[in-house]
Design a protein around this motif. Structure first.
Motif, PDB file in Angstrom:
ATOM      1  N   TYR A 217       0.741  -0.731   0.106  1.00  0.00           N
ATOM      2  CA  TYR A 217      -0.021   0.177  -0.057  1.00  0.00           C
ATOM      3  C   TYR A 217       0.668   1.134  -0.594  1.00  0.00           C
ATOM      4  O   TYR A 217       0.656   2.321  -0.895  1.00  0.00           O
ATOM      5  CB  TYR A 217      -0.162   0.172   1.101  1.00  0.00           C
ATOM      6  N   HIS A 218       1.859   1.160   0.355  1.00  0.00           N
ATOM      7  CA  HIS A 218       2.925   2.651   0.687  1.00  0.00           C
ATOM      8  C   HIS A 218       3.066   2.743  -0.788  1.00  0.00           C
ATOM      9  O   HIS A 218       3.819   3.598  -0.570  1.00  0.00           O
ATOM     10  CB  HIS A 218       3.903   2.097   1.526  1.00  0.00           C
ATOM     11  N   LEU A 219       4.366   1.366  -1.226  1.00  0.00           N
ATOM     12  CA  LEU A 219       4.331   2.066  -2.685  1.00  0.00           C
ATOM     13  C   LEU A 219       3.417   2.539  -3.387  1.00  0.00           C
ATOM     14  O   LEU A 219       4.331   3.113  -3.865  1.00  0.00           O
ATOM     15  CB  LEU A 219       5.322   0.252  -2.764  1.00  0.00           C
ATOM     16  N   ILE A 220       2.442   2.160  -3.546  1.00  0.00           N
ATOM     17  CA  ILE A 220       1.080   2.792  -4.194  1.00  0.00           C
ATOM     18  C   ILE A 220       1.515   4.133  -3.823  1.00  0.00           C
ATOM     19  O   ILE A 220       1.419   4.334  -4.737  1.00  0.00           O
ATOM     20  CB  ILE A 220       0.253   1.164  -3.901  1.00  0.00           C
ATOM     21  N   ALA A 221       1.329   4.528  -2.870  1.00  0.00           N
ATOM     22  CA  ALA A 221       1.030   5.568  -2.025  1.00  0.00           C
ATOM     23  C   ALA A 221       2.014   6.137  -3.024  1.00  0.00           C
ATOM     24  O   ALA A 221       1.860   7.721  -3.453  1.00  0.00           O
ATOM     25  CB  ALA A 221       0.653   6.047  -1.112  1.00  0.00           C
ATOM     26  N   HIS A 222       3.486   6.074  -2.871  1.00  0.00           N
ATOM     27  CA  HIS A 222       4.378   6.762  -3.203  1.00  0.00           C
ATOM     28  C   HIS A 222       3.973   6.651  -4.973  1.00  0.00           C
ATOM     29  O   HIS A 222       4.700   7.931  -5.191  1.00  0.00           O
ATOM     30  CB  HIS A 222       5.689   6.041  -2.426  1.00  0.00           C
ATOM     31  N   PHE A 223       3.951   5.876  -5.603  1.00  0.00           N
ATOM     32  CA  PHE A 223       4.035   6.039  -7.130  1.00  0.00           C
ATOM     33  C   PHE A 223       3.210   6.977  -7.331  1.00  0.00           C
ATOM     34  O   PHE A 223       3.009   7.409  -8.657  1.00  0.00           O
ATOM     35  CB  PHE A 223       3.523   4.684  -7.085  1.00  0.00           C
ATOM     36  N   GLY A 224       2.209   7.018  -6.640  1.00  0.00           N
ATOM     37  CA  GLY A 224       0.862   7.897  -7.195  1.00  0.00           C
ATOM     38  C   GLY A 224       1.426   8.766  -6.817  1.00  0.00           C
ATOM     39  O   GLY A 224       1.079   9.865  -7.912  1.00  0.00           O
ATOM     40  N   ILE A 225       1.840   9.293  -5.769  1.00  0.00           N
ATOM     41  CA  ILE A 225       2.634  10.496  -5.855  1.00  0.00           C
ATOM     42  C   ILE A 225       3.163  10.892  -6.956  1.00  0.00           C
ATOM     43  O   ILE A 225       2.960  12.385  -7.360  1.00  0.00           O
ATOM     44  CB  ILE A 225       3.462  10.949  -3.889  1.00  0.00           C
ATOM     45  N   GLN A 226       4.031  10.116  -7.009  1.00  0.00           N
ATOM     46  CA  GLN A 226       4.743  10.187  -8.237  1.00  0.00           C
ATOM     47  C   GLN A 226       4.728  11.237  -9.610  1.00  0.00           C
ATOM     48  O   GLN A 226       5.000  11.748 -10.732  1.00  0.00           O
ATOM     49  CB  GLN A 226       6.250   9.298  -8.447  1.00  0.00           C
ATOM     50  N   GLY A 227       3.470   9.490  -9.900  1.00  0.00           N
ATOM     51  CA  GLY A 227       2.320  10.060 -10.913  1.00  0.00           C
ATOM     52  C   GLY A 227       1.837  11.160 -11.024  1.00  0.00           C
ATOM     53  O   GLY A 227       1.525  11.815 -11.842  1.00  0.00           O
ATOM     54  N   ALA A 228       1.444  11.283 -10.343  1.00  0.00           N
ATOM     55  CA  ALA A 228       0.259  12.633  -9.847  1.00  0.00           C
ATOM     56  C   ALA A 228       1.091  14.275 -10.298  1.00  0.00           C
ATOM     57  O   ALA A 228       1.128  14.761 -11.169  1.00  0.00           O
ATOM     58  CB  ALA A 228      -0.375  13.112  -8.403  1.00  0.00           C
TER      59      ALA A 228
END
Length: 119
Positions: free
Chosen positions: A40-51
């Protein structure tokens, strides 16, 4: 177009560093490596980067590509397959790919601007 390309490069790099350092924080850094909700925390970090990429480029597709690329690159680092320096070099290489795509699409589709945001 050169000034727009330089501005886009600066914005992409700045967004990366902002999202990878102050917006990640120690909690997220630790949690994405060994926390109970690691994925979940990996996905959150990736999402921040993608955003960050989506906001800078105005392209949801480049944002999603960044999300995917960041996932692959960071997971390799977490598993010890790449060093921190290699990780950062791969992230910067992604910026070069995004810039090349934007320049090519601007040339072929939109005229002299590198992005619809920068017209």
């Amino acid at each position: 177009m050169i000034e727009n390309s330089l501005m886009m490069a600066l914005m992409l790099l700045g967004a990366h560093w902002l999202c990878d350092y102050p917006l990640q924080g120690q909690f997220l850094f630790d949690a994405k490596q060994s926390g109970p909700l690691r994925v979940y925390h990996l996905i959150a970090h990736f999402g921040i980067q993608g955003a960050g990429v989506a906001v800078v480029t105005g392209s949801v597709w480049l944002g999603l590509l960044k999300w995917t690329a960041h996932a692959i690159i960071d997971e390799a680092k977490v598993r010890g397959k790449t060093t921190f320096a290699q990780d950062q070099a791969l992230h910067i290489a992604c910026k070069i790919v995004w810039l090349a795509y934007l320049a090519l699409s601007a040339t072929l589709l939109h005229g002299p601007s590198i992005s619809l945001w920068w017209r």
